[in-house]
Design an enzyme around this catalytic site. Structure first.
Site, short mmCIF file in Angstrom:
data_model
loop_
_atom_site.label_atom_id
_atom_site.label_comp_id
_atom_site.label_asym_id
_atom_site.label_seq_id
_atom_site.Cartn_x
_atom_site.Cartn_y
_atom_site.Cartn_z
N HIS A 154 -2.87 0.43 -4.00
CA HIS A 154 -2.60 -0.94 -3.60
C HIS A 154 -1.98 -1.66 -4.79
CE1 HIS A 154 -4.36 -5.21 -2.70
NE2 HIS A 154 -3.07 -5.16 -2.53
N TYR B 148 0.88 -1.17 0.00
CA TYR B 148 0.00 0.00 0.00
C TYR B 148 0.91 1.22 0.00
CZ TYR B 148 -4.14 -2.83 0.94
OH TYR B 148 -5.16 -3.74 0.84
N HIS C 134 -6.10 -1.48 -6.56
CA HIS C 134 -7.11 -0.44 -6.30
C HIS C 134 -6.43 0.82 -5.79
CE1 HIS C 134 -7.29 -2.31 -2.14
NE2 HIS C 134 -7.24 -1.05 -1.82
N HIS D 110 -17.42 -2.14 3.61
CA HIS D 110 -16.08 -2.27 4.21
C HIS D 110 -16.11 -3.16 5.44
CE1 HIS D 110 -12.02 -1.14 5.41
NE2 HIS D 110 -12.48 -0.90 6.62
#
Length: 621
Positions: A337, A234, A267, A416
């Protein structure tokens, strides 16, 4: 050897084989021979530019999938490009991306002939021909890029061996056959080069709204990132808006992916930083780096989010997401990501998100509201559970107080959870009756989160209830998983995008802490192992000492289904709306939504009873 290439169409039916021939053809009663005939099949494909969605399936980019969706026919057309065909390929879907118990379509060769057939894998990974052939091959064509296979399949087939294509996440699986197999049953997925890719197949069929004539663009991208040679990274990057940047509306955004890195960039999200800080340090590096300034943790307000397979995101014509101007931070955080399973080193990337914005403010500000569970350890999942459900409420009392008389309109949603989340659903209830689903993902993955435009705008009126339920799998955990911010803790959230903007930013609940302590006292009465109920014991410590027998599991589940809740009906300042929010009763639901009735396609008899024989020649690759 079988030859790959050319273009083909069904030509003739083969007479019924003898018993021995039938056995050698895997129970096939009919085989369809494909000949090279370029012109004849043009009408079998969808219209020109038929595939608006495209993703790489494997990290090397050998397999590329394009698709379109017909809601009228309830059918998906797939185009699979195989760039370096060896002895065949398999493609399909499964519940969580496993190659076992998967619904597959296989292109394979026995060394002389080639076949295309609907198949399935058992729990040991052995592949079997499906008695009902629901994948229909429309065209096989050699192109300059490789072999292109065009085929289609209905959403639902009523075949117990087939995957039901639904809204939400779909786990696509693939495999590359490197050598011929004498029969389909000789293939076991464990011997193949395989993988999975997550995507939303059933994209909403919504029209693109008109865009303003004074629209400008801004690219938020991390320049020249050296992608680490590890599987998951990340990457965080801080940038800022120009000095004096006035209030604008974001009206759409789209991804910018560096050419050649389509299989690496999984993403991306753009966050706005908190306005209470005058400045934020510039940073470009891994988000988990010890060098990352702690203040970056205050950049959490989502402006844009994209995941693999998603196209541009549009706001409704009458609304836009405000950014810039007084009371708004100039600082933005981009998070990318990278998924790099091949551990590629030395790859440079400058991917990001392009914002489209206008100074001509639209009629309504769009807002983002959090639904679901408060981030608190009082909501917990016992270990070794495969489908434990936790539910958070946005109550009628909160919506009555906080929403305008005309209500709000939800047009997009981002679900989420953390690592154990498997399903998420939000339902709207009115007058005690569930009315409609806001968003649902029965194959949810915490590794694939995107803002999804809803097929239908959902209107929420004062007095309505929004119920968000998350299903968790803690089968590999030895201790209870409590709610919280840590990645090994859990969340249950639906970030809904709506208009017009209200003061209500968070509408969530959790079980009343006092009733949870009564649960721990009850555990002590019925078990020899003591749970410390002294004031100094934290809730996570208490859950960690619970002996997880069936009684303690069932009582906890029951507690969550009847005990009063603590409501967080919060303004953007994190202050609750005025009123009593503790020890609130659970909303009473007297009528639940019925599961949708599955319709079986009427054209079952038209599908071939066995695989399609693909005898196609033509050009070099």
């Amino acid at each position: 050897m079988a030859r790959w290439g050319g273009q083909a169409h069904p030509a003739m039916r083969v007479p019924s084989p003898s018993v021995r021939e039938a056995a050698s053809m895997y129970g096939t009663a009919v085989a369809v021979f494909l000949v090279i005939l370029v012109a004849a099949l043009q009408g079998s494909a969808p219209p020109e530019s038929p595939f608006p969605y495209r993703i790489p399936l494997d990290p090397e980019g050998i397999l590329e999938l394009s698709w379109n969706v017909s809601y009228v026919q309830e059918t998906v057309h797939f185009q699979l490009l195989v760039r370096e065909l060896k002895a065949g390929v398999l493609f399909g879907m499964s519940d969580r991306g496993e190659l076992e118990n998967a619904d597959l379509v296989v292109l394979w060769t026995d060394g002389d002939s080639a076949y295309f057939g609907d198949a399935w894998s058992d729990q040991k990974g052995q592949i079997h021909l499906d008695a009902q052939q629901d994948y229909q091959l429309l065209r096989a064509q050699r192109t300059r890029e490789g072999l292109s296979l065009l085929f289609k399949r209905p959403f639902g087939t009523c075949d117990p061996k087939d995957y039901l294509i639904e809204d939400g996440t779909v786990h696509l699986v693939y495999g590359i056959l490197e050598e011929p197999f004498q029969s389909l049953e000789a293939i076991n997925v464990s011997s193949l080069q395989t993988g999975l890719q997550r995507v939303q197949l059933l994209k909403p069929n919504i029209s693109i709204p008109a865009l303003p004539s004074d629209m400008r663009t801004m690219e938020i991208r991390a320049p020249d990132v050296l992608v680490p040679g590890q599987e998951t990274t990340y990457w965080c990057y801080i940038t800022e808006l120009p000095d004096g940047f006035s209030r604008h509306h974001i009206v759409m955004y789209e991804p910018i992916v560096t050419e050649g890195n389509e299989a690496l960039v999984h993403h991306m999200e753009v966050f706005q930083c908190a306005a209470e800080f005058e400045s934020f340090p510039h940073f470009s590096g891994p988000c988990d780096s010890k060098m990352k300034p702690e203040r970056l943790n205050y950049c959490r307000h989502v402006l844009a989010a994209w995941a693999l397979g998603a196209k541009a995101f549009y706001y409704p014509e009458e609304a836009g997401l405000a950014f810039g101007g007084p009371g708004s931070s100039r600082f933005l955080r981009l998070e990318v990501h990278y998924h790099n399973p091949l551990m590629i080193k030395g790859r440079r990337d400058s991917s990001g998100i392009r914002l489209y914005y206008t100074a001509t403010l639209r009629r309504f500000d769009a807002g983002i509201m959090e639904l679901g569970l408060v981030y608190t350890p009082v909501m917990a999942i016992p270990p070794r559970e495969t489908a434990f459900v936790l539910t958070g409420y946005c109550t009628d009392k909160c919506t009555q107080m906080a929403l305008p008389p005309s209500g709000i309109h939800i047009f997009a949603s981002q679900l989420h959870t953390h690592l154990t989340g498997r399903k998420v659903v939000t339902v709207l209830a009115r007058d005690g009756r569930e009315k409609e689903v806001v968003n649902r993902d029965d194959h949810y993955s915490p590794h694939f989160q995107e803002i999804r435009m809803l097929k239908k705008v959902v209107s929420v009126h004062p007095g309505d209830v929004l119920i968000t339920s998350c299903t968790y799998n803690t089968g590999d955990r030895k201790l209870a998983t409590v709610g919280g911010f840590g990645i090994l803790e859990e969340m249950c959230v639906n970030y809904v995008h709506y208009y017009p903007l209200t003061q209500l930013e968070l509408c969530k609940s959790a079980v009343d802490p006092g009733f949870l302590q009564k649960y721990f006292h009850l555990v002590n009465r019925f078990n020899s192992e003591e749970v410390c109920t002294c004031p100094q014991a934290s809730v996570p410590e208490q859950f960690a000492s619970v002996p997880w027998n069936s009684f303690n599991r069932q009582v906890l589940k029951a507690l969550y289904s009847f005990a009063p809740i603590s409501m967080h009906c919060n303004k953007s300042s994190a202050v609750r709306f005025q009123g009593e929010w503790n020890l609130q009763p659970l909303p009473e639901i007297i009528s639940k939504l019925e599961e949708p009735t599955r319709h079986c396609p009427a054209s079952q008899g038209q599908s071939p009873a066995g695989p399609t024989m693909v005898s196609i020649g033509g050009g070099k690759g």
